[in-house]
Motif scaffolding. Structure first.
Motif, PDB file in Angstrom:
ATOM      1  N   LYS A 101     -47.389 -51.458   8.001  1.00  0.00           N
ATOM      2  CA  LYS A 101     -46.424 -50.471   8.493  1.00  0.00           C
ATOM      3  C   LYS A 101     -47.170 -49.224   8.952  1.00  0.00           C
ATOM      4  O   LYS A 101     -48.144 -48.789   8.307  1.00  0.00           O
ATOM      5  N   ASN A 102     -46.719 -48.622  10.046  1.00  0.00           N
ATOM      6  CA  ASN A 102     -47.316 -47.361  10.483  1.00  0.00           C
ATOM      7  C   ASN A 102     -47.059 -46.274   9.455  1.00  0.00           C
ATOM      8  O   ASN A 102     -46.016 -46.232   8.801  1.00  0.00           O
ATOM      9  N   ALA A 103     -48.030 -45.383   9.305  1.00  0.00           N
ATOM     10  CA  ALA A 103     -47.915 -44.283   8.353  1.00  0.00           C
ATOM     11  C   ALA A 103     -47.026 -43.177   8.918  1.00  0.00           C
ATOM     12  O   ALA A 103     -46.887 -43.027  10.138  1.00  0.00           O
ATOM     13  N   PHE A 104     -46.440 -42.390   8.013  1.00  0.00           N
ATOM     14  CA  PHE A 104     -45.504 -41.328   8.370  1.00  0.00           C
ATOM     15  C   PHE A 104     -46.195 -39.983   8.173  1.00  0.00           C
ATOM     16  O   PHE A 104     -46.720 -39.689   7.094  1.00  0.00           O
ATOM     17  N   LEU A 105     -46.209 -39.158   9.216  1.00  0.00           N
ATOM     18  CA  LEU A 105     -46.849 -37.839   9.176  1.00  0.00           C
ATOM     19  C   LEU A 105     -45.816 -36.777   9.516  1.00  0.00           C
ATOM     20  O   LEU A 105     -45.306 -36.720  10.646  1.00  0.00           O
ATOM     21  N   TYR A 106     -45.505 -35.926   8.541  1.00  0.00           N
ATOM     22  CA  TYR A 106     -44.476 -34.896   8.711  1.00  0.00           C
ATOM     23  C   TYR A 106     -45.110 -33.610   9.234  1.00  0.00           C
ATOM     24  O   TYR A 106     -46.299 -33.344   9.027  1.00  0.00           O
ATOM     25  N   ILE A 107     -44.313 -32.776   9.882  1.00  0.00           N
ATOM     26  CA  ILE A 107     -44.800 -31.544  10.505  1.00  0.00           C
ATOM     27  C   ILE A 107     -45.537 -30.653   9.502  1.00  0.00           C
ATOM     28  O   ILE A 107     -46.580 -30.067   9.813  1.00  0.00           O
ATOM     29  N   ASP A 108     -45.013 -30.543   8.265  1.00  0.00           N
ATOM     30  CA  ASP A 108     -45.655 -29.677   7.272  1.00  0.00           C
ATOM     31  C   ASP A 108     -47.061 -30.142   6.936  1.00  0.00           C
ATOM     32  O   ASP A 108     -47.887 -29.347   6.462  1.00  0.00           O
ATOM     33  N   ASP A 109     -47.346 -31.437   7.147  1.00  0.00           N
ATOM     34  CA  ASP A 109     -48.671 -31.971   6.868  1.00  0.00           C
ATOM     35  C   ASP A 109     -49.595 -31.888   8.076  1.00  0.00           C
ATOM     36  O   ASP A 109     -50.734 -32.356   8.017  1.00  0.00           O
ATOM     37  N   VAL A 110     -49.097 -31.296   9.170  1.00  0.00           N
ATOM     38  CA  VAL A 110     -49.922 -31.083  10.361  1.00  0.00           C
ATOM     39  C   VAL A 110     -50.317 -29.613  10.479  1.00  0.00           C
ATOM     40  O   VAL A 110     -51.407 -29.287  10.968  1.00  0.00           O
ATOM     41  N   LEU A 111     -49.433 -28.722  10.030  1.00  0.00           N
ATOM     42  CA  LEU A 111     -49.715 -27.287  10.103  1.00  0.00           C
ATOM     43  C   LEU A 111     -50.869 -26.922   9.172  1.00  0.00           C
ATOM     44  O   LEU A 111     -51.291 -27.715   8.328  1.00  0.00           O
TER      45      LEU A 111
END
Length: 416
Positions: free
Chosen positions: A63-73
């Motif tokens: 399954k593709n991994a999930f990356l949320y906006i808070d984990d990019v900032l």
């Protein structure tokens, strides 16, 4: 004193942690199913969804991994913009990116990943771009907190961030600095492999289960490691010498015919602690139900009648339950929302006694639990982070009921 009991079989390594003789943590690792949490990948962005402020990243898993906006900032809150930008201004499909797994895949969901990188060492947690120094809240002496804070500020370079762990208390600067140099070398190795690899690719895997617990929960000066595999015992000795050079190891090889888990009654305690109904000392009971959204724990007096008044009996039962619940939350690695239905108490001071007892037990847990307080219905709410899967190696869903605890009646089965 703590004892780590490690049982190695052909396909599974199991670890039980005893604190003053009580089982407080359990974990298992299957050889063919290595855990992902803590691992680094070079991934490729597949989809960017502004409406969800999230992206899906291919890291080479099913399954593709999930990356949320808070984990990019930026990992430092003070460095983040006052208004969150749309995630499609930061990421685009086809972009290659380094990510770290922070939560295992579960059910139909892929792994949760982040760009807030952390590398845990013995004395500190290294964060390549966090730009701050933190000190464990469990270190209470102001003089020691100030010393570690100043030491971290002196040692860190450029954008680096450091969190001084509880075990760093009173450690000499040379030991802390040596830990930092090791972690810096690990991070440089990750970046070097990322430059050379094609996405998706594994860049760095976290330590094995035994090494992880040695790093996080073991004190070579006073704790014991009892292990029933000569090969694993030798590996543990080498790891301990690297982790704490010059300090005598405490590894004991136990190769007797029966399982070390049998002699230390680990199996018996696991079966009792992972049951739905758990007996308390004195006759009270806990009913433990886990759903997809949260965990519900019901406390009952059952056969306990020890107090001189109803309020005293109820309070004593709740105090016993609070102590056991604190231990079991850690042992079962229960995560997410947790609701405890204690027996109703009339006096506010008794509710505070129960909350204080629960907090004192949970303070020994390395995973933080937030107790939110009592609801108007008299339920105690709390939350606890969970990154790894634990109970799956103790229990499996029933093939008849699918894990609900109930199966269809004969009439229903016939109609079906």
């Amino acid at each position: 004193m703590k004892q780590m009991i490690v049982h190695c079989s052909e396909h599974v390594t199991r670890m039980a942690l005893l604190d003053e003789g009580k089982l407080v943590e359990y974990a298992a690792e299957r050889g063919e199913q290595e855990e992902l949490v803590g691992s680094y990948y070079k991934g490729r962005v597949i989809n960017v969804l502004p409406g969800m402020q999230a992206a899906f990243v291919d890291i080479g898993q099913k399954k593709n991994a999930f990356l949320y906006i808070d984990d990019v900032l930026h990992p430092h809150l003070e460095k983040q913009p006052p208004v969150k930008p749309s995630i499609d201004t930061l990421l685009h499909p086809g972009q290659e990116i380094i990510v770290q797994v922070r939560k295992e895949p579960r059910g139909g969901k892929g792994a949760r990943v982040t760009t807030h990188f952390t590398l845990p060492g013995r004395w500190m947690v290294y964060m390549p771009s966090a730009e701050y120094v933190g000190v464990s809240k469990k270190i209470v002496r102001d003089s020691e907190r100030n010393r570690l804070k100043a030491l971290g500020e002196r040692l860190r370079e450029n954008e680096e961030g450091l969190i001084m762990r509880t075990v760093a208390e009173d450690e000499p600067p040379e030991a802390v600095e040596g830990d930092l140099e090791t972690l810096r070398a690990q991070w440089k190795g990750i970046l070097r492999r990322a430059d050379q690899a094609e996405a998706p690719a594994l860049l760095h895997r976290d330590l094995s289960i035994v090494q992880r617990f040695l790093r996080d929960a073991f004190d070579p000066k006073q704790d014991e490691l009892i292990i029933d595999s000569a090969r694993a015992a030798k590996e543990a000795e080498v790891f301990l010498e690297d982790m704490a050079p010059g300090r005598p190891g405490a590894v004991k090889l136990d190769e007797a015919g029966d399982s070390v888990f049998v002699r230390y009654r680990i199996w018996d305690e696991l079966n009792r602690s992972f049951a739905r109904k758990i007996m308390l000392d004195g006759g009270g009971t806990l009913i433990w139900d886990e759903t997809e959204a949260f965990t519900v724990i019901d406390v009952n007096t059952a056969q306990y009648t020890g107090g001189s008044t109803l309020e005293e009996t109820v309070t004593r039962t709740n105090l016993l339950a609070a102590e056991e619940i604190g231990r079991l939350i850690r042992l079962r690695d229960t995560g997410g929302i947790i609701i405890v239905d204690f027996i109703d108490m009339e006096q506010e001071e008794h509710r505070k006694l129960v909350t204080d007892r629960l907090e004192s037990v949970l303070a020994k847990d390395r995973t933080k639990t937030h107790i939110l307080g009592w609801t108007r219905l008299g339920l105690l709410e709390m939350t606890r982070k969970k990154a790894r899967q634990t109970s799956g190696v103790v229990q499996a869903p029933c093939s008849c009921c699918g894990g609900t605890g109930r199966s269809g009646t004969p009439d229903f089965a016939a109609a079906d």
